[in-house]
Scaffold this active site. Structure first.
Site, mmCIF file in Angstrom:
data_model
loop_
_atom_site.group_PDB
_atom_site.id
_atom_site.type_symbol
_atom_site.label_atom_id
_atom_site.label_comp_id
_atom_site.label_asym_id
_atom_site.label_seq_id
_atom_site.Cartn_x
_atom_site.Cartn_y
_atom_site.Cartn_z
ATOM 1 N N GLU A 1 -1.627 0.319 10.294
ATOM 2 C CA GLU A 1 -0.507 0.370 11.252
ATOM 3 C C GLU A 1 -0.268 1.813 11.727
ATOM 4 O O GLU A 1 0.081 2.038 12.887
ATOM 5 C CB GLU A 1 0.737 -0.239 10.606
ATOM 6 C CG GLU A 1 0.607 -1.755 10.396
ATOM 7 C CD GLU A 1 1.741 -2.340 9.588
ATOM 8 O OE1 GLU A 1 2.370 -3.297 10.091
ATOM 9 O OE2 GLU A 1 2.017 -1.828 8.476
ATOM 10 N N ALA B 1 1.211 0.948 2.417
ATOM 11 C CA ALA B 1 2.502 1.347 1.865
ATOM 12 C C ALA B 1 2.349 1.465 0.353
ATOM 13 O O ALA B 1 1.379 0.962 -0.210
ATOM 14 C CB ALA B 1 3.543 0.286 2.199
ATOM 15 N N GLU C 1 -2.186 -7.362 3.372
ATOM 16 C CA GLU C 1 -0.828 -7.681 2.913
ATOM 17 C C GLU C 1 -0.717 -9.118 2.401
ATOM 18 O O GLU C 1 -0.008 -9.386 1.435
ATOM 19 C CB GLU C 1 0.179 -7.495 4.066
ATOM 20 C CG GLU C 1 0.497 -6.058 4.419
ATOM 21 C CD GLU C 1 -0.434 -5.477 5.474
ATOM 22 O OE1 GLU C 1 -0.091 -4.464 6.099
ATOM 23 O OE2 GLU C 1 -1.550 -6.032 5.655
ATOM 24 N N GLY D 1 -0.251 -0.570 5.854
ATOM 25 C CA GLY D 1 0.506 0.489 6.535
ATOM 26 C C GLY D 1 -0.398 1.594 7.055
ATOM 27 O O GLY D 1 -0.056 2.283 8.034
HETATM 28 N N1 T1G Z 1 0.316 1.240 -3.473
HETATM 29 C C1 T1G Z 1 0.428 1.769 -4.713
HETATM 30 N N2 T1G Z 1 -0.631 1.977 -5.562
HETATM 31 C C2 T1G Z 1 -1.833 1.641 -5.106
HETATM 32 C C3 T1G Z 1 -2.024 1.062 -3.823
HETATM 33 C C4 T1G Z 1 -0.883 0.873 -2.988
HETATM 34 N N3 T1G Z 1 -0.976 0.359 -1.758
HETATM 35 N N4 T1G Z 1 -3.348 0.807 -3.673
HETATM 36 C C5 T1G Z 1 -3.954 1.215 -4.816
HETATM 37 N N5 T1G Z 1 -3.061 1.716 -5.671
HETATM 38 C C6 T1G Z 1 -3.331 2.288 -7.006
HETATM 39 C C7 T1G Z 1 -3.844 1.255 -8.022
HETATM 40 O O1 T1G Z 1 -2.797 0.621 -8.672
HETATM 41 C C8 T1G Z 1 -4.650 2.138 -8.977
HETATM 42 O O2 T1G Z 1 -3.731 2.796 -9.824
HETATM 43 C C9 T1G Z 1 -5.233 3.181 -8.059
HETATM 44 O O3 T1G Z 1 -4.417 3.199 -6.874
HETATM 45 C C10 T1G Z 1 -6.661 2.926 -7.655
HETATM 46 O O4 T1G Z 1 -6.733 1.601 -7.153
HETATM 47 C C11 T1G Z 1 4.022 -1.925 5.514
HETATM 48 C C12 T1G Z 1 3.553 -3.915 3.591
HETATM 49 C C13 T1G Z 1 -7.617 0.895 -1.636
HETATM 50 C C14 T1G Z 1 -9.454 -0.724 -1.801
HETATM 51 O O5 T1G Z 1 -2.987 -4.053 -0.226
HETATM 52 O O6 T1G Z 1 -7.063 -2.733 -2.095
HETATM 53 O O7 T1G Z 1 0.910 -1.621 3.524
HETATM 54 O O8 T1G Z 1 -4.535 1.925 -12.007
HETATM 55 O O9 T1G Z 1 -8.387 0.678 -8.824
HETATM 56 O O10 T1G Z 1 -11.128 0.015 -6.600
HETATM 57 O O11 T1G Z 1 2.591 -3.437 6.470
HETATM 58 O O12 T1G Z 1 -6.795 -0.108 -4.283
HETATM 59 O O13 T1G Z 1 -5.288 4.183 -11.178
HETATM 60 O O14 T1G Z 1 -2.872 3.774 -11.854
HETATM 61 O O15 T1G Z 1 -7.833 -0.574 -6.700
HETATM 62 O O16 T1G Z 1 -11.146 2.253 -5.400
HETATM 63 C C15 T1G Z 1 -1.387 -2.947 1.681
HETATM 64 C C16 T1G Z 1 -4.325 -2.148 -1.919
HETATM 65 C C17 T1G Z 1 -0.126 -2.513 1.005
HETATM 66 C C18 T1G Z 1 -4.407 -2.173 -0.455
HETATM 67 C C19 T1G Z 1 -9.170 1.076 -3.524
HETATM 68 N N6 T1G Z 1 -2.510 -2.310 1.051
HETATM 69 N N7 T1G Z 1 -5.332 -1.329 -2.553
HETATM 70 O O17 T1G Z 1 -9.839 0.322 -4.482
HETATM 71 O O18 T1G Z 1 -9.146 1.587 -6.612
HETATM 72 S S1 T1G Z 1 1.269 -3.362 1.708
HETATM 73 C C20 T1G Z 1 -3.237 -2.925 0.120
HETATM 74 C C21 T1G Z 1 -6.626 -1.724 -2.621
HETATM 75 C C22 T1G Z 1 1.487 -2.598 3.223
HETATM 76 C C23 T1G Z 1 2.684 -2.539 5.412
HETATM 77 C C24 T1G Z 1 2.410 -3.307 4.167
HETATM 78 C C25 T1G Z 1 -7.547 -0.852 -3.410
HETATM 79 C C26 T1G Z 1 -8.414 0.107 -2.548
HETATM 80 P P1 T1G Z 1 -4.133 3.175 -11.295
HETATM 81 P P2 T1G Z 1 -8.052 0.724 -7.385
HETATM 82 P P3 T1G Z 1 -10.421 1.074 -5.816
#
Ligand code: T1G
Ligand code: NAD
Length: 695
Positions: free
Chosen positions: A105, A63, A125, A102
């Site tokens: 999911e 998400a 999450e 998400g």
């Molecule tokens: N939402 C918004 N922005 C995100 C994002 C996300 N989920 N993931 C990454 N970004 C942005 C980050 O801020 C950065 O921005 C850029 O993307 C590159 O990220 C309903 C509730 C995927 C392994 O927890 O673990 O789904 O600084 O530097 O090293 O059940 O990003 O360039 O402006 O980290 O290549 C669950 C989070 C969400 C995964 C890539 N998902 N992301 O790593 O790049 S909650 C996560 C990561 C959810 C549902 C629930 C990593 C990555 P900027 P980066 P990277």
């Protein structure tokens, strides 16, 4: 985020591509596009199957976390994924790279899943203080079982293609071109007239009567005290006992409880703060060959990080046996990383190949980057930088790993201060993710940009800091440590202080940390520190222990004893008498000190010093201070860091407590920082101050 998500046709197969750089987060525009596509494609007679695909390096990273601080917009993900699952035509999810939260999911709400070899499938999450709120707790157990669901959702760790196939999550490994392979398979499925296979219609796997109590008990004590982990277990239990829709609704309720919690806001604050943009990315100079001066505790750790990330390293020492010890430490750590599966055997062999040792200083002459980690002595460092200035390539970046010394003085000695920066690693340098990047008065933007680029390349988080005693982290550590030292004199036992701060959430208590780092190191630094407070009580206990040769773990005694059969840490009754004697000599009255005071004085000292550091511009933002303390000093992530925590407490309350301590302990250490007084007076937070500054 300029979200693009659209369907295109490949004959009778429609391909819907998630294209929302940089990680294909399921932002509102993407959800709107997906819902429209499902309804249009389902109604389109020419379409017999649908493939979901991610553009770029990932399928979907989850998400859009930024949206959690805003009112949710329809279509909400849970409902959207139920609509996807209900689609009357087979939906094939073609997975690659990050398929997280998400995104995972969405894959489980699809009817069939194929994947490429670089798949990272998981539910991170919990790292954001959340739980899978869009059906993961209902669908995953139906495929992979309760144990796997519990482990994946409470650890937050992703799995690869083999494990995903092993658990039945992925049906088919596509190692040819994913898009074409998925379309071919979707066409096959459509031709086979196999009905859409809806995961939520699969039977609920059997569970033991005590299954979910066992899961709760299996959670680490610290996790049990946080909102998300117990709610993950409760959501899984609901999935075992309730019909699908009720279980989905229960998961949504539990998700909302988490998303609005202070803990999740703290985790999300750190998530984005740790991804703060590095300055001048395009000014960074290429670094293919590095040199590290000093193969001691830090030098060897730094060499491991560089070599494991593809950079050739020359480790330079003055003495044979110091070099040999350092090289052995490097090779042992690389071998251990391979054994633990952190590096493949090939990567480990390549990393070992990249490290060579040298005893002649001239070995630095071909390096693009030199990181100095010799003794913490200004004269020694000046001597070294004078040589570096003369020997190194034009444009080579010269970095010092000093913990406390004046980077400008060191830079001046090189004769080329524009090329000099501070790169302050944390021990153990091959493990700790933080690097304070110190800009000297004359450090060039290229040198700073190069330091940030190398820091990111070796998988660490670089935080910009100004030059000054202890920069940000260690300077605040002195305020935090000062209070614990005073409370030791006032009668608090080392183990009581450590327990109170660990209960607060610190990874380790300050006395145990002192013993780990070596009490001789701090003693050495304080002796050379010109700005040391003229107060006989200041760090008197640590100084006394160092004078007695009690350096901590390295001598078997410090604040604790380490002479048990396995060197485990035990309280040392002798220490209480030693401290009482010193307190009498300094006429400090001893008393019983409660945990609340221990936490209050140590944490508020941190916050007050942090506010001073912001005023002086040594740190660029409160968020930077939070990243430093959570990644370098074990400050609890669920509190978001000292400055985020201060905002949670409320600055008016923080100021009132500080003024309370000033009345009891004097204004010398408890004069509130002007910034704190101003913000508290205006009923503002540090976050507001930052928002006003960044416009
Ligand atoms: N939402 C918004 N922005 C995100 C994002 C996300 N989920 N993931 C990454 N970004 C942005 C980050 O801020 C950065 O921005 C850029 O993307 C590159 O990220 C309903 C509730 C995927 C392994 O927890 O673990 O789904 O600084 O530097 O090293 O059940 O990003 O360039 O402006 O980290 O290549 C669950 C989070 C969400 C995964 C890539 N998902 N992301 O790593 O790049 S909650 C996560 C990561 C959810 C549902 C629930 C990593 C990555 P900027 P980066 P990277
Ligand atoms: P250390 O004593 O373990 O290692 C220093 C090494 O430098 C020794 O092996 C010594 O032989 C070598 N050396 C000395 N002069 C040299 C020269 N002219 N050329 C090449 N090698 C030389 O010390 P350490 O703990 O690794 O600390 C190194 C630096 O890192 C210090 O500035 C320290 O403040 C800083 N630092 C230490 C820590 C920590 O926790 N130990 C954390 C962050 C920063």
């Amino acid at each position: 985020m300029n979200a693009r998500a659209a369907a295109e046709r490949d004959g009778d197969v429609a391909v819907f591509t998630f294209d929302n750089p940089p990680v294909n987060a399921l932002s509102h525009p993407v959800r709107v596009a997906l819902l429209a596509a499902i309804e249009a494609l389902e109604a389109d007679a020419g379409v017999r199957a649908i493939v979901l695909l991610g553009a770029g390096r990932n399928f979907i990273a989850g998400a859009d976390v930024r949206e959690f601080d805003r009112p949710p917009l329809e279509p909400l993900l849970p409902g959207l994924l139920s609509r996807l699952e209900a689609c009357g035509k087979p939906v094939v999810a073609a997975l690659h790279g990050a398929t997280l939260g998400g995104g995972a999911e969405t894959a489980l709400a699809s009817h069939y899943r194929c994947a490429a070899g670089d798949l990272q499938f998981g539910f991170p999450e919990v790292n954001l203080g959340l739980l899978p709120g869009a059906g993961g707790t209902v669908r995953l157990p139906r495929i992979a079982g309760w144990q796997a669901a519990f482990e994946m959702m409470t650890s937050g760790k992703p799995i690869g293609i083999d494990a995903a196939i092993g658990l039945g999550i992925v049906d088919r490994h596509i190692d040819a071109e994913l898009r074409a392979g998925a379309i071919a398979w979707a066409r096959e499925i459509a031709a086979s007239r196999m009905p859409p296979r809806r995961v939520s219609e699969l039977p609920i796997p059997p569970s033991r009567p005590s299954q979910f109590e066992e899961f709760l008990r299996a959670l680490p004590a610290a996790a049990r005290r946080l909102p998300a982990p117990p709610r993950i277990v409760e959501a899984l239990a609901s999935a075992a006992m309730l019909p699908v829709d009720a279980a989905l609704a229960r998961a949504r309720t539990l998700f909302l409880e988490c998303v609005n919690s202070t803990e999740s806001r703290a985790f999300r604050h750190l998530f984005f703060a740790e991804r703060g943009a590095a300055p001048d990315r395009d000014l960074a100079r290429p670094v293919n060959q590095a040199a590290v001066l000093g193969a001691g505790t830090m030098g060897s750790g730094i060499a491991i990080s560089l070599a494991s990330s593809g950079i050739r390293v020359t480790l330079v020492e003055t003495k044979d046996e110091a070099l040999e010890t350092g090289l052995n430490r490097v090779h042992a750590a690389i071998t251990a990383a391979a054994r633990k599966g952190r590096l493949s055997a090939e990567a480990a062999a390549a990393a070992r190949e990249r490290v060579r040792g040298a005893l002649e200083f001239e070995a630095v002459s071909g390096a693009d980057l030199v990181i100095e980690a010799v003794f913490e002595n200004l004269a020694v460092k000046k001597e070294v930088f004078a040589q570096l200035g003369a020997l190194c390539l034009p444009g080579a970046v010269l970095a010092t790993n000093t913990s406390t010394l004046d980077v400008d003085a060191i830079a001046a000695a090189s004769g080329r201060p524009a090329d000099v920066v501070g790169m302050h690693f944390f021990s153990p340098a091959n493990v700790m993710r933080l690097v304070e990047i110190v800009r000297g008065r004359q450090s060039s933007r290229e040198a700073i940009a190069t330091a940030f680029a190398v820091t990111k390349r070796i998988g660490k988080i670089g935080v910009p800091v100004g030059n000054g005693f202890g920069f940000v982290g260690n300077r605040m550590l002195y305020a935090y440590g000062r209070e614990k030292e005073l409370m030791l004199l006032e009668g608090a036992k080392p183990e009581s202080i450590d327990k109170a701060l660990q209960d607060f959430g610190m990874a380790m208590g300050p006395n145990a940390v002192g013993d780990l780092a070596g009490l001789d190191i701090g003693f050495q630094v304080r002796r050379e520190w010109a700005g040391r407070p003229d107060d006989p009580r200041f760090y008197r206990v640590s100084d006394m222990l160092a004078e007695l040769g009690r350096f901590g773990q390295k001598t078997g005694r410090g604040f604790y004893r380490y002479d048990g059969p396995n060197g485990e840490r035990t309280a040392d009754p002798e220490i209480v008498d030693l401290i009482r004697g010193e307190a009498e000599r300094l006429k400090v009255k001893q008393r019983n000190i409660q945990s609340a005071e221990i936490i209050g004085r140590c944490v508020l000292a941190l916050i007050n010093e942090g506010a001073r550091i912001l005023e002086e511009g040594i740190a660029a933002s409160p968020a930077d201070i939070d990243v430093i303390w959570c990644n370098g000093y074990g400050f609890p992530r669920h509190r978001g860091g000292p400055m985020f925590h201060a905002d949670t407490l409320g600055l008016a309350a923080v100021l009132e407590s500080i003024r309370g301590y000033a009345k009891v302990h004097g204004e010398r250490y408890w004069t509130p920082a002007p910034l704190l007084v101003t913000l508290a007076g205006a009923n503002k937070r540090f976050a507001d101050w930052q928002a006003e500054r960044s416009g």
